[in-house]
Design a protein around this motif. Structure first.
Motif, PDB file in Angstrom:
ATOM      1  N   SER A  56      29.555  40.058  38.063  1.00 20.11           N
ATOM      2  CA  SER A  56      30.868  39.415  38.131  1.00 20.11           C
ATOM      3  C   SER A  56      31.787  40.168  39.068  1.00 20.11           C
ATOM      4  O   SER A  56      32.567  39.576  39.815  1.00 20.11           O
ATOM      5  CB  SER A  56      31.501  39.390  36.747  1.00 20.11           C
ATOM      6  OG  SER A  56      31.182  38.220  36.082  1.00 20.11           O
ATOM      7  N   LEU A  57      31.719  41.486  39.002  1.00 19.25           N
ATOM      8  CA  LEU A  57      32.580  42.292  39.868  1.00 19.25           C
ATOM      9  C   LEU A  57      32.259  42.014  41.317  1.00 19.25           C
ATOM     10  O   LEU A  57      33.147  41.867  42.158  1.00 19.25           O
ATOM     11  CB  LEU A  57      32.397  43.779  39.538  1.00 19.25           C
ATOM     12  CG  LEU A  57      33.163  44.766  40.429  1.00 19.25           C
ATOM     13  CD1 LEU A  57      34.645  44.507  40.356  1.00 19.25           C
ATOM     14  CD2 LEU A  57      32.857  46.189  40.016  1.00 19.25           C
ATOM     15  N   ALA A  61      34.803  40.534  43.914  1.00 14.91           N
ATOM     16  CA  ALA A  61      35.146  41.247  45.148  1.00 14.91           C
ATOM     17  C   ALA A  61      34.925  40.351  46.356  1.00 14.91           C
ATOM     18  O   ALA A  61      35.737  40.303  47.283  1.00 14.91           O
ATOM     19  CB  ALA A  61      34.312  42.519  45.256  1.00 14.91           C
ATOM     20  N   GLY A  62      33.816  39.623  46.351  1.00 20.53           N
ATOM     21  CA  GLY A  62      33.567  38.680  47.438  1.00 20.53           C
ATOM     22  C   GLY A  62      34.664  37.634  47.536  1.00 20.53           C
ATOM     23  O   GLY A  62      35.133  37.297  48.625  1.00 20.53           O
ATOM     24  N   ILE A 109      43.596  38.424  42.194  1.00 22.04           N
ATOM     25  CA  ILE A 109      43.951  39.801  41.857  1.00 22.04           C
ATOM     26  C   ILE A 109      43.604  40.100  40.404  1.00 22.04           C
ATOM     27  O   ILE A 109      43.082  41.178  40.076  1.00 22.04           O
ATOM     28  CB  ILE A 109      45.442  40.076  42.182  1.00 22.04           C
ATOM     29  CG1 ILE A 109      45.724  41.579  42.165  1.00 22.04           C
ATOM     30  CG2 ILE A 109      46.375  39.369  41.236  1.00 22.04           C
ATOM     31  CD1 ILE A 109      47.105  41.943  42.624  1.00 22.04           C
ATOM     32  N   ILE A 110      43.831  39.153  39.534  1.00 17.48           N
ATOM     33  CA  ILE A 110      43.501  39.394  38.133  1.00 17.48           C
ATOM     34  C   ILE A 110      41.988  39.422  37.933  1.00 17.48           C
ATOM     35  O   ILE A 110      41.474  40.217  37.130  1.00 17.48           O
ATOM     36  CB  ILE A 110      44.136  38.319  37.231  1.00 17.48           C
ATOM     37  CG1 ILE A 110      45.632  38.257  37.444  1.00 17.48           C
ATOM     38  CG2 ILE A 110      43.825  38.576  35.776  1.00 17.48           C
ATOM     39  CD1 ILE A 110      46.388  39.433  36.911  1.00 17.48           C
ATOM     40  N   LEU A 111      41.260  38.579  38.668  1.00 18.83           N
ATOM     41  CA  LEU A 111      39.803  38.614  38.559  1.00 18.83           C
ATOM     42  C   LEU A 111      39.281  39.989  38.913  1.00 18.83           C
ATOM     43  O   LEU A 111      38.427  40.548  38.220  1.00 18.83           O
ATOM     44  CB  LEU A 111      39.178  37.582  39.505  1.00 18.83           C
ATOM     45  CG  LEU A 111      39.167  36.130  39.067  1.00 18.83           C
ATOM     46  CD1 LEU A 111      38.626  35.278  40.189  1.00 18.83           C
ATOM     47  CD2 LEU A 111      38.340  35.954  37.834  1.00 18.83           C
ATOM     48  N   VAL A 112      39.793  40.533  40.007  1.00 18.65           N
ATOM     49  CA  VAL A 112      39.314  41.843  40.430  1.00 18.65           C
ATOM     50  C   VAL A 112      39.627  42.887  39.364  1.00 18.65           C
ATOM     51  O   VAL A 112      38.771  43.695  38.976  1.00 18.65           O
ATOM     52  CB  VAL A 112      39.957  42.237  41.778  1.00 18.65           C
ATOM     53  CG1 VAL A 112      39.723  43.690  42.072  1.00 18.65           C
ATOM     54  CG2 VAL A 112      39.399  41.360  42.875  1.00 18.65           C
ATOM     55  N   VAL A 113      40.848  42.841  38.854  1.00 18.88           N
ATOM     56  CA  VAL A 113      41.240  43.818  37.826  1.00 18.88           C
ATOM     57  C   VAL A 113      40.347  43.703  36.609  1.00 18.88           C
ATOM     58  O   VAL A 113      39.793  44.692  36.112  1.00 18.88           O
ATOM     59  CB  VAL A 113      42.714  43.611  37.437  1.00 18.88           C
ATOM     60  CG1 VAL A 113      43.040  44.348  36.159  1.00 18.88           C
ATOM     61  CG2 VAL A 113      43.620  44.079  38.548  1.00 18.88           C
ATOM     62  N   VAL A 114      40.180  42.474  36.119  1.00 21.81           N
ATOM     63  CA  VAL A 114      39.445  42.295  34.869  1.00 21.81           C
ATOM     64  C   VAL A 114      37.994  42.704  35.038  1.00 21.81           C
ATOM     65  O   VAL A 114      37.432  43.421  34.203  1.00 21.81           O
ATOM     66  CB  VAL A 114      39.551  40.833  34.381  1.00 21.81           C
ATOM     67  CG1 VAL A 114      38.644  40.594  33.198  1.00 21.81           C
ATOM     68  CG2 VAL A 114      40.977  40.514  34.031  1.00 21.81           C
TER      69      VAL A 114
END
Lengths: 766, 99, 164
Positions: A56-57, A61-62, A109-114
């Motif tokens: 997922s990360l 990131a992609g 941004i939230i996807l990356v953080v989570v």
């Protein structure tokens, strides 16, 4: 004026953006795999969890990279449309329910953080929960939580949003009560669930109201239903909505955010949630789940902007709640002896900052604060976990079992200090760039009182964190940190390693506090690096070229002429000849086209303002340091027992220790007065009405069946059968004499029959 | 002469023969009743032969007589056989086909 | 005409009485003798009906052979000569309604079919030649069948009555 014939650039898109819906799917599959196969795997399912989060990360990131490209491919004032994909899953009564993704800067941004923090926490948990009694289920719940939050983040429609929200609530319950054998833990889990649930009613009410209010407009103009977040945003800014409706909807949604993000008055569950394992606290209750409420406000910002008149004069509901939360939570952090509770109240206070920022129109600083806060708060929690794992023998009590740990745990200490400085907002750590921006913008938008509240909060934040740092890392080692760790019965929270004692090497030979293993310290280091450096992604003080996050994440308030109904959209029309500064979005309804985001103000950075806040922070650190040294180490007579001697201070202290008596109010008064009568009424109803109905039905049934048996079965049915047999026998008996074997009789019968036949024939023929 | 007078006579004889078949217990008497019936039929045939003016009835009557003779011969043979086996020719006693 | 009617009536009366006595007498030999009366009366009726050859055949075959057979049969089965009781089976009363019913049926049929139809006045006696022409002409096949029947009957009677 921009030339009317200026065409817009087609926006770049890419595979990661188009398939961002995979990001929550992968952990969901991971969850299923862990549930079914986890126990049989060599590492008991944790490898699936870590792997799914890494995937997922990578996907996130992609997606982030491609989003940045997309933004770069747009012209300066062009509205960067989110990458939308929807699938219709049910059509009923003309309503087409869809599920899908809407990826824009905020989501990215939230996807990356989570995903990032989830991955680190999963790696951390491999070591932290080694040998735990429910290791596999822990990872399953953790993975499911990530799936739920990611689903909520990418959600294009409010239905999926609610689904993700609820999954998070469920996983929070499961994870807080991970060691449910102790009553305190299961009570904390229930408290968390019910308190958040109380707020969730607002979510359902708000979503329903927005649907019914906006559905007509959105289907007519944009071709989407009233569940679509983009649709609702455009509707809110179109001047269409009835102001009472949208205000009530905004308040209802904010009530949900109050519950989920632990704002006053529904903040009471967050400190109790520290009963869960530390990785849970660091993932859910500091960096990710609790920001879901902030995310809700940020996502549906046009609703709040219009409904609560955010840039209008005077305060509004959100700023008031946010401001109150900042102060009361910070005050409570001073009287805690449990390190995790200090961090919990700190989280509540920082969430108050985010809400304050959103309420005051400082959208980007609030979102940026989510970003930076996630890193340094997660680092602080994982640091606390590291201390409990390796030094204080599962105790989180600073006064009893910690102290002087900076010599024995250098990595934990260093990362802690970096994160604390970031939290306090010291330049050049990340918190400075985000928190100060909030305070700055709040003041700039005219909410001066709240700016002062924010500054007071900054002072208190610095002060209580210094106190906690001092108690933990400085001074003399106490209790378990000093190597004494006998009776395990004392350890209240976090101690459930009944079967893991064998895993603790060398229990008999007390090795004393030492640094944790690499699976714990590496995430700490990574987070500390980010706690230091993430601020530079939007370092407003250095000039607008440093404001990368602002460019990438903040939605531009340009008017969009035509919108493709679904799929990756391009703005294929002209902006309504207005540039960034002239757009009507937010101020009035656009003459033609649609607005998706309101125009917001951005304060110009001045170093003079920065010096003021930095000065306040330094003052807080220094004063708190001096007081801590005086109180805890030197035990100066003036300070020890002060609260017992001084009536006013004592009353204040008791108020804080009892958490403003809010818990007592909620549990004893509200809950008991509702639960008791309702429970009794329900019991009465069940016993007398429901059971009464059942018994009556049963009695009637018995009577009817008895009657049926006697009359229908025995008499009629059996009678028919028996009597038919008797009749047949009788008939046979009657007919038997015909077969007498007597010739003369046969002859008689023959002739008689012939006579009758002849007679009949004769009569017929004459 | 009426046609019917002969036909009625034949009918009466026929019915009496039927009564005899039903009512009589002795096998020989039953055979005698059958002879009555046959004779009634013969009478009918001859009467119709005269009415129609054709000799077919005569021919048929002759055949009937011949058959009747044969039938009596065989029938009495059977009665003798039964008598030898059972020592009785009362039909009531010959009820093995009962049931 | 009148003489024929009177003659018919007398002979018919005798025949009916004789038939009744056949079926009601309690003496087997008497029944046989009454049957002779009936058969003879039938022969007389045949003469009235201008069927002389049939009448003669009737006397020869029936009265001459069949009745002798009956008497032999009576003797050989030791039916008691003389008065004896119980020649009627228990259900003899059933025969009466049957016979009456049958008679009623036939009577209705006859009355409705023929009514008052008279025999043809100029009926000449049928010569034997005509009868034989019929037998050996159109009805040859039944004649041969009949011969087989008689053969079978003879053989059957012999087989049945043999003492083994």
């Amino acid at each position: 004026m921009v030339a009317a014939s200026e065409t817009l650039n087609p926006l770049a898109t890419g595979w990661f953006l188009e398939n961002a819906w995979l990001i929550p799917i992968v952990p969901a599959i991971g969850f299923a795999l862990i549930i079914f196969f986890g126990k049989q795997l060599p590492k008991k399912g944790s490898e699936i969890g870590v792997l799914s989060m890494l995937v997922s990360l990578g996907l996130a990131a992609g997606a982030a990279y491609q989003w940045i490209e997309r933004v770069s491919s747009a012209s300066y004032e062009q509205f960067v449309e989110p990458v939308v994909r929807t699938w219709s899953w049910w059509t009923i009564g003309g309503v087409d329910l869809t599920i899908g993704q809407s990826i824009d800067g905020l989501a990215v941004i939230i996807l990356v953080v989570v995903t990032f923090i989830s991955t680190l926490v999963q790696i951390y948990s491999v070591e932290y929960l080694h040998g735990d009694r429910r290791y596999t289920h822990f990872f399953a719940a953790l993975t499911l939580f990530s799936a739920g939050m990611l689903a909520m983040v990418i959600a294009e429609d409010t239905i999926l949003f609610i689904l993700g929200w609820e999954i998070m609530g469920l996983c929070s319950f499961m994870l807080i009560g991970h060691w449910w054998e102790e009553g305190a833990n299961s009570r904390a889990a229930l408290k968390a669930f019910f308190t958040v649930r109380t707020g969730d009613m607002g979510l359902l009410v708000g979503v329903a109201m927005l649907y019914f209010a906006s559905n007509e407009w959105t289907t007519e103009n944009l071709g989407v239903s009233g569940f679509s977040i983009r649709g609702i945003s455009a509707w809110a800014l179109s001047g269409e909505p009835n102001s009472a409706v949208i205000t009530v909807a905004a308040i209802a949604l904010f009530i949900a955010a109050i519950g989920k993000s632990g704002q006053f008055p529904l903040h009471t569950w967050l400190p109790d949630a520290m009963a869960g394992p530390t990785p849970v606290s660091s993932l859910l209750h500091s960096s990710t789940m609790v920001v879901a409420g902030v995310f809700l406000v940020a996502r549906l910002y046009p609703v709040f902007y219009t409904g609560l008149d955010i840039l209008g004069p005077g305060g509004n509901f959100i700023t008031v709640i946010g401001g109150i939360t900042i102060v009361i939570a910070a005050a409570l952090a001073f009287v805690q002896s449990d390190i995790k509770k200090v961090l919990a109240y700190s989280t509540v206070s920082q969430l108050g900052y985010m809400m304050l920022g959103l309420g005051a129109g400082a959208w980007l600083p609030a979102v940026f604060h989510i970003f930076t806060h996630a890193f340094f708060k997660a680092c602080l929690f994982l640091g606390a976990g590291s201390i409990s794992h390796s030094a204080s023998h599962h105790s989180f009590d600073m006064k009893k079992d910690m102290g002087g740990l900076r010599k024995v745990m250098p990595i934990t200490f260093t990362t802690w200090i970096i994160s604390t400085l970031a939290l306090a907002g010291v330049f050049p750590f990340s918190g400075f760039f985000s928190k100060d921006e909030i305070i700055d913008n709040v003041g700039n938008n005219g909410y001066t009182i709240f700016m002062i509240v924010g500054l007071i909060g900054a002072f208190m934040t610095a002060a209580y964190m210094t106190r906690a740092t001092y108690l933990t890392f400085f001074g003399e080692a106490r209790g378990a940190s000093a190597g004494e760790h006998d009776d395990h019965g004392d350890h209240a929270t976090d101690h459930g390693h009944g079967d893991a004692h064998s895993a603790h090497d060398g229990h008999g030979e007390s090795r004393g506090p030492r640094e944790s293993g690499p699976l714990i310290t590496i995430p700490l280091i990574l987070l500390a690096v980010l706690a230091f450096g993430s601020g530079f992604l939007n370092a407003t003080p250095f000039g607008s070229s440093w404001e990368r996050i602002k460019v990438w994440v903040e939605p531009r308030p340009a008017v969009v002429m035509e919108v493709a109904p679904s799929g990756p959209g391009e703005s294929i029309g002209l902006p309504a000849a207005e540039g960034h500064s002239d757009t009507p979005c937010g101020k009035e309804a656009p003459a033609e086209g649609y607005c998706f985001a309101p125009k917001l103000e951005h304060a110009k950075f001045k170093w003079s303002k920065a010096f003021l806040s930095l000065g306040i922070v330094f003052a807080g650190i220094v004063i708190s340091w001096l007081l801590s040294v005086a109180l805890y180490t030197r035990r100066s007579k003036a300070l020890v027992g002060l609260t017992e001697r001084n009536k006013l201070l004592g009353a204040g202290y008791r108020l804080l220790v009892n958490k403003y008596y809010l818990d007592a109010l909620y549990e004893q008064v509200i809950v008991k007065s509702i639960v008791g009568p309702i429970a009794r009424a329900a019991y009465w109803f069940n016993q007398n009405v429901l059971d009464g109905i059942l018994h009556a039905v049963a009695r009637v049934n018995r009577a009817v069946s008895g009657w049926l048996y006697r009359n229908v079965d025995q008499r009629v049915v059996d009678g028919t059968v028996n009597n038919s047999g008797r009749a047949t026998k009788g008939l046979g008996g009657v007919l038997q004499p015909i077969q007498s074997g007597k010739v003369s009789q046969y002859g008689a019968l023959l002739f008689a029959a012939a006579a009758v036949a002849a007679l009949v024939l004769v009569i017929i023929n004459t | 002469m009426l046609v019917n007078q002969f036909l009625f006579l034949a009918a009466i004889l026929f019915c009496i023969g039927v009564y005899g078949v039903i009512a009589r217990r002795n096998a020989v008497l039953v055979l005698m009743s059958i002879e009555l019936i046959l004779n009634a039929v013969n009478l009918n045939l001859i009467a119709f032969a005269m009415r129609n003016g054709s000799p077919d009835g005569h021919t048929f009557a002759l055949y009937v007589i011949a058959v009747a003779a044969a039938e009596v011969g065989v029938g009495l043979g059977m009665v003798l056989l039964i008598y030898r086996n059972r020592k009785t020719i009362a039909l009531d006693d010959l009820s093995e086909m009962k049931g | 005409m009148v003489a024929q009617n009177i003659g018919f009536a007398l002979i018919a009366l005798v025949m009916i009485v004789g038939a009744l006595r056949v079926v009601t007498t309690s003496n087997v030999v008497h029944a046989a003798l009454w049957l002779v009366v009936v058969l003879s009366g039938a022969a007389a009726q045949y003469v009235l009906l201008a069927a002389e050859f049939v009448a003669i055949t009737q006397v020869l075959v029936y009265v001459g052979a069949v009745m002798v057979l009956f008497l032999f049969g009576t003797m050989l089965t030791r039916s008691r000569i003389g008065r004896e009781t119980d020649l009627n089976n228990p259900r003899w009363k059933w025969g009466i309604p049957v016979a009456l019913l049958l008679f009623a049926a036939m009577a209705i049929a006859l009355v409705s079919a023929f009514g008052d139809e008279k025999m043809p006045e100029d009926a000449a006696p049928v010569p034997v030649q005509v009868v034989s022409d019929q037998i050996f002409g159109p009805y040859l096949l039944p004649f041969w069948a009949l011969s087989f029947v008689l053969l079978a009957a003879v053989i059957g009677a012999i087989v049945l009555a043999r003492k083994d």
